[in-house]
Design a protein around this motif. Structure first.
Motif, mmCIF file in Angstrom:
data_model
loop_
_atom_site.group_PDB
_atom_site.id
_atom_site.type_symbol
_atom_site.label_atom_id
_atom_site.label_comp_id
_atom_site.label_asym_id
_atom_site.label_seq_id
_atom_site.Cartn_x
_atom_site.Cartn_y
_atom_site.Cartn_z
ATOM 1 N N ARG A 117 23.228 68.086 -47.062
ATOM 2 C CA ARG A 117 21.909 68.725 -47.146
ATOM 3 C C ARG A 117 21.821 69.876 -46.137
ATOM 4 O O ARG A 117 20.810 70.077 -45.466
ATOM 5 N N ALA A 118 22.927 70.600 -46.066
ATOM 6 C CA ALA A 118 23.045 71.691 -45.101
ATOM 7 C C ALA A 118 22.610 73.013 -45.730
ATOM 8 O O ALA A 118 22.442 73.116 -46.947
ATOM 9 N N GLY A 153 22.551 70.559 -40.966
ATOM 10 C CA GLY A 153 22.838 71.705 -40.120
ATOM 11 C C GLY A 153 22.713 73.016 -40.871
ATOM 12 O O GLY A 153 22.494 73.051 -42.088
ATOM 13 N N THR A 154 22.875 74.111 -40.133
ATOM 14 C CA THR A 154 22.718 75.449 -40.706
ATOM 15 C C THR A 154 23.897 76.321 -40.327
ATOM 16 O O THR A 154 24.236 76.443 -39.145
ATOM 17 N N VAL A 155 24.524 76.929 -41.337
ATOM 18 C CA VAL A 155 25.578 77.907 -41.106
ATOM 19 C C VAL A 155 24.966 79.297 -41.279
ATOM 20 O O VAL A 155 24.460 79.629 -42.346
ATOM 21 N N PRO A 180 28.446 70.448 -35.330
ATOM 22 C CA PRO A 180 27.428 71.273 -34.694
ATOM 23 C C PRO A 180 26.185 71.398 -35.566
ATOM 24 O O PRO A 180 26.255 71.343 -36.789
ATOM 25 N N ASP A 181 25.043 71.581 -34.917
ATOM 26 C CA ASP A 181 23.786 71.745 -35.648
ATOM 27 C C ASP A 181 23.658 73.146 -36.242
ATOM 28 O O ASP A 181 23.011 73.332 -37.273
ATOM 29 N N GLN A 228 32.896 72.147 -43.723
ATOM 30 C CA GLN A 228 33.531 70.889 -43.309
ATOM 31 C C GLN A 228 33.012 70.447 -41.940
ATOM 32 O O GLN A 228 32.849 69.251 -41.683
ATOM 33 N N ALA A 229 32.755 71.414 -41.072
ATOM 34 C CA ALA A 229 32.403 71.110 -39.683
ATOM 35 C C ALA A 229 30.922 70.840 -39.468
ATOM 36 O O ALA A 229 30.560 70.050 -38.586
ATOM 37 N N ILE A 230 30.045 71.453 -40.230
ATOM 38 C CA ILE A 230 28.616 71.441 -39.939
ATOM 39 C C ILE A 230 28.033 70.029 -39.988
ATOM 40 O O ILE A 230 28.463 69.182 -40.772
#
Length: 366
Positions: free
Chosen positions: A296-297, A272-274, A249-250, A266-268
């Motif tokens: 590079r999240a 992306g951005t958490v 996911p983004d 692990q998922a991002i």
């Protein structure tokens, strides 16, 4: 009882300086528009911290009105997880108050306005977020923290909008960068923030998967989620990778924390951005930062409550302009699980602690 009159027999005028987002608990006399004499108002006060039994309904002084503030007769407020944490002594209000009154959002009717208020008049129906004090019959709020209640939403239901929709939109769109065609993963999809996030993502043309328990899967799908992952039987990391063809996911909106933080990384997706909005499972955990660097999240922590008044005003005004019209078009609507009278506030807290609700638990004040 009315305040003591001045020498000419008229009620004494308010002498108050401009103040930030807080609720004052002493008598008001008269604002620039509307008159309200001193009298007690009912409020839920915390004299100690602990279980729901510490929530005490009693009479307190009416809040004083600053020149840029609006005095609101509260129709409804709503429960948030932060209220439960505050009650337990784990999430204190950012503003010092002589009496600790929880409550972070409200809907109601303008009773009086301060001398410099230009946006509202007595009788206007409004809603908004506050740092505390909404478990009461009356509150003083800076005028620019309030929004007009959408014409399609009953005043009693409007308290289900401010905190969760502002949080979801700010985290997913403003800070997370979710746009049309991109994927979001939202944990606790049946919560207040989760049900709002589903609608916000779909309203802007995004795709959204949520995690939830078995009994809430169908409700999340009915709200528009593209996928609802049952966290009791499936690994959300594997499921979201499959849904996004291995990309991830983004944006991830997480209110859980704990070991979810490492699994989110692990998922991002790459770049992306958490968005870490809550820590229901705790904040102390082991995180493999080696997952973050090659992608590079970004991992961003955010809350609304602790922001200074200027930031709350800015996000509220932008939300009012860009998102609020979507309630009258039918793209968004408040999701209400249940409602309780103010006298049953302890029962409402117990209901939220059972974690069985889908959407908001409202408190009818008036």
């Amino acid at each position: 009882m009315r305040p003591a009159p001045t020498r000419d027999g008229t009620p004494a005028q308010i002498t108050a300086e401009g103040r930030g987002d807080a609720t004052r608990r002493y008598s008001t006399r008269r604002g620039a528009t509307g008159t309200c004499y001193k009298r007690g108002v009912r409020a839920v006060v915390l004299h100690s911290h602990g279980g729901p039994e510490v929530l005490t309904l009693e009479e307190v002084d009416e809040p004083a009105l600053g020149p840029e503030e609006v005095l609101v007769d509260i129709r409804s407020t709503a429960l948030n997880r932060a209220d439960l944490l505050q009650r337990m002594g784990l999430y204190p209000s950012p503003a010092w108050e002589a009496q600790e009154i929880p409550g972070m959002e409200l809907s109601g009717t303008v009773r009086a306005t301060g001398q410099r208020v230009v946006m509202w008049q007595p009788g206007d129906e409004v809603m908004g977020i506050v740092s505390g004090g909404a478990y009461a019959e009356r509150i003083a709020v800076h005028e620019r923290q309030l929004m007009a209640v959408p014409s399609s939403v009953p005043l009693a239901d409007a308290a289900a909008i401010p905190e969760v929709f502002l949080t979801a939109w700010d985290a997913l769109v403003v800070q997370g960068g979710l746009t049309c065609g991109r994927w979001a993963l939202v944990h606790a999809g049946a919560s207040g923030v989760g049900t709002a996030a589903i609608q916000v993502a779909k309203a802007i043309g995004g795709f959204i998967a949520v995690t939830c328990s078995t009994g809430k899967v169908e409700r999340c799908l009915a709200l528009g989620a593209d996928a609802a992952i049952d966290y009791t039987s499936a690994d959300f990391v594997e499921e979201i990778r499959a849904l996004t063809r291995g990309q991830g996911p983004d944006v991830i909106l997480d209110v859980i924390g704990g070991d979810y933080i490492d699994r989110n990384l692990q998922a991002i997706a790459v770049k992306g951005t958490v968005m870490q909005v809550g820590l229901l499972a705790g904040g102390a955990t082991q995180v493999n930062l080696g997952l973050l660097l090659p992608k590079r999240a970004s991992l961003i922590g955010t809350v609304l409550r602790a922001r200074p008044l200027e930031e709350k005003v800015a996000v509220t005004r932008r939300f009012a302009a860009e998102v609020l019209p979507l309630f009258d078009t039918g793209d968004l609507h408040p999701v209400i699980d249940s409602r309780y009278p103010l006298e049953q506030i302890a029962d409402a807290h117990r209901a939220m602690e059972r974690n069985a609700n889908v959407g908001k638990i409202l408190i009818d004040v008036a």
